[in-house]
Motif scaffolding. Structure first.
Motif, PDB file in Angstrom:
ATOM      1  N   ALA A  67       2.334   1.727  -3.418  1.00 29.29           N
ATOM      2  CA  ALA A  67       1.364   2.279  -4.363  1.00 29.29           C
ATOM      3  C   ALA A  67       1.182   3.788  -4.196  1.00 29.29           C
ATOM      4  O   ALA A  67       0.681   4.463  -5.098  1.00 29.29           O
ATOM      5  N   ASP A 125       0.830  -1.213   0.000  1.00 30.71           N
ATOM      6  CA  ASP A 125       0.000   0.000   0.000  1.00 30.71           C
ATOM      7  C   ASP A 125       0.862   1.260   0.000  1.00 30.71           C
ATOM      8  O   ASP A 125       0.560   2.237  -0.686  1.00 30.71           O
ATOM      9  N   CYS A 142      -1.797   5.386  -9.486  1.00 27.39           N
ATOM     10  CA  CYS A 142      -1.186   4.096  -9.124  1.00 27.39           C
ATOM     11  C   CYS A 142      -2.046   3.382  -8.089  1.00 27.39           C
ATOM     12  O   CYS A 142      -2.691   4.025  -7.251  1.00 27.39           O
ATOM     13  N   ILE A 143      -2.054   2.059  -8.165  1.00 32.29           N
ATOM     14  CA  ILE A 143      -2.767   1.226  -7.180  1.00 32.29           C
ATOM     15  C   ILE A 143      -2.010  -0.093  -7.095  1.00 32.29           C
ATOM     16  O   ILE A 143      -1.316  -0.468  -8.048  1.00 32.29           O
ATOM     17  N   ASP A 144      -2.106  -0.779  -5.970  1.00 35.23           N
ATOM     18  CA  ASP A 144      -1.484  -2.109  -5.947  1.00 35.23           C
ATOM     19  C   ASP A 144      -2.543  -3.169  -6.247  1.00 35.23           C
ATOM     20  O   ASP A 144      -3.733  -2.994  -5.973  1.00 35.23           O
TER      21      ASP A 144
END
Lengths: 320, 320
Positions: free
Chosen positions: A75, A72, A208-210
């Protein structure tokens, strides 16, 4: 009541940081945030049988608990610093606690993360971990900055963790002598948070994201937060060769689309910044694959414009 | 997967703070720590059947989850600011989630605490809450500063929550029509974190801890951290009149010594500072009772110098 268990954990996770004024052992930790930085904070819970299979080695659970939280921070493009751990166990089990602390410490050391607080309680086996990281003001990577025309990338490979889960669940029995099986299992049990890649993406990625819930779900969240859609090429998805070898190409692609728990970063980059982004990633030994393009509208679609149904991939969490 | 549940919680806990750059809804919260302050951080988990009885109203659970954490900040003399909530539920239950969020929000509002992050997962009913507070460098109240000769004080009253627990557990059946019963039950379900008292004690108390495990246990922790002992007068313990009324004087004193979950502050003050401390407390409508004196040595003893056995009071947590 938590004193002795938490002392055990403390002994196994010692890591000195100058910004920890007071660590485990008082009513609260006392920390010194760096001047002029924002604080990124995330919390995640892992429940036995929901987020990790019964019988998972405690070392892997400790590692994964920290890994999903560091993911997290990655990200967000934040530098990890401090963590707290709330551990619930059915009974005081020294071997389990030691293994858990060792797995946690192994990954914590890699990223210079200090465990500064904790709580141990009796109850069903689960753990909540909180991580804190630093990011210069305005430089955090959020989910909300993607614009039509941006390229969509993903780090590493997708689907491996979901493949490992299938093996663990015995749909195809796990064979410890099989190298491909072990590789997929490792993707499930020991995910690598892309911390250095996240830092390298600052100033390049627009959003952005994981990937924790699966590519379709998580790219969908990114699109919703940015008010855009995405068109992806399912054939461009980076799939581990072990996954293709064990399950075949079609199933591998399906797992890469919908399987969770890979903890790669999915991010968007304005076309003009793609070269600089790739150079920045290469400088930290990172690698990303272009899988599609951000478009006007909403939702995630395949190149031919058919909507992609998100098959149920990873664990069965819930919404409401 | 947590998106919809957590959105529900977010809607019910909205509280604007200028130092929250990004709240619930991204991979991490982004916060702006105040310049020149230390950050106090604590985490606590509540498990159904361990920390609150089955059937406790969700509003009380939400309140108590935050209260026990704010009590940790109070014991450090920190000003509360931000919280994160990790909620695990067997199934998506809107009424439960709403009640929990409402109880949390009610107490959060009183102390201007913003809920900045969360995670909802499926599993056995439990919640972990993390709180962040601020304290000027060097002014935090720790457990470690008590010296021989210091006076020992406790805020409010002791034993009420343990009395409430006895009623809930049916050793003496809870009678909702009985005002004393209701008062004790409220001590168990709706503890008041002594945040303002903790702030008032900065610069006066030499050591401080909150009473979560019971006076003997927690004063014992304070003494161990400070390398001293304590002599207390069991007859001086402040006991709620409802407790004495329902259980009689002897049992009330026993519960005040050993019962947990009261979330009062137990603290020590050098003799010369007692007057100033009392004035500072009075200025925030706080009240504390002197219950003993710090002595050389170790352990907590009664005035006549007999050791006090800590009978099992509150919940059966575990050590190792």
């Amino acid at each position: 009541m938590e004193f002795r268990l938490i002392d055990r954990i403390r002994e196994r996770t010692v890591l000195a940081r100058g910004d920890v004024r007071l660590g485990i052992g008082d009513d609260a930790a006392l920390l010194v945030p760096p001047a002029g930085q924002e604080l990124a904070v995330a919390i995640d819970t892992l429940v036995e049988g929901v987020h990790f299979p019964h019988g998972t080695p405690p070392r892997d659970i400790g590692w994964k608990g920290l890994a999903v939280n560091l993911s997290d921070l990655a990200a967000m493009g934040a530098t990890p610093a401090w963590a707290l751990l709330a551990l619930t166990l059915p009974r005081a089990n020294a071997a389990c606690v030691d293994g858990l602390a060792d797995g946690f410490a192994q990954l914590a050391q890699e990223h210079a993360v200090a465990l500064v607080g904790g709580d141990t309680t009796r109850g069903p086996f689960c753990l909540s971990i909180v991580v804190h990281g630093f990011v210069p003001p305005g430089q955090a990577l959020t989910r909300a900055g993607a614009r039509a025309g941006d390229a969509v990338f993903v780090t590493g490979t997708l689907g491996g963790a979901a493949g490992g889960l299938r093996l663990v669940q015995g749909r195809l029995p796990f064979d410890p002598a099989d190298e491909a099986h072990r590789a997929l299992r490792a993707r499930l049990d020991r995910p690598t948070p892309r911390v250095r890649a996240g830092l390298a993406l600052r100033g390049h990625a627009s959003a952005c994201i994981d990937v924790s819930d699966g590519l379709l779900a998580d790219l969908g969240h990114l699109c919703a937060a940015s008010g855009v859609g995405a068109q992806i090429d399912p054939n461009a998805l980076p799939v581990p060769s072990a996954l293709r070898g064990v399950f075949g190409s079609a199933a591998a692609r399906e797992l890469a689309l919908s399987g969770g728990d890979d903890y790669e970063l999915c991010f968007t980059v304005p076309p003009a910044d793609v070269g600089a982004m790739q150079a920045a990633l290469a400088a930290v030994d990172g690698k990303a694959t272009r899988i599609g393009t951000i478009v006007e509208g909403q939702g995630v679609r395949a190149l031919g414009n058919e909507p992609l149904a998100a098959a149920r991939g990873g664990w069965d969490h819930f919404g409401l």
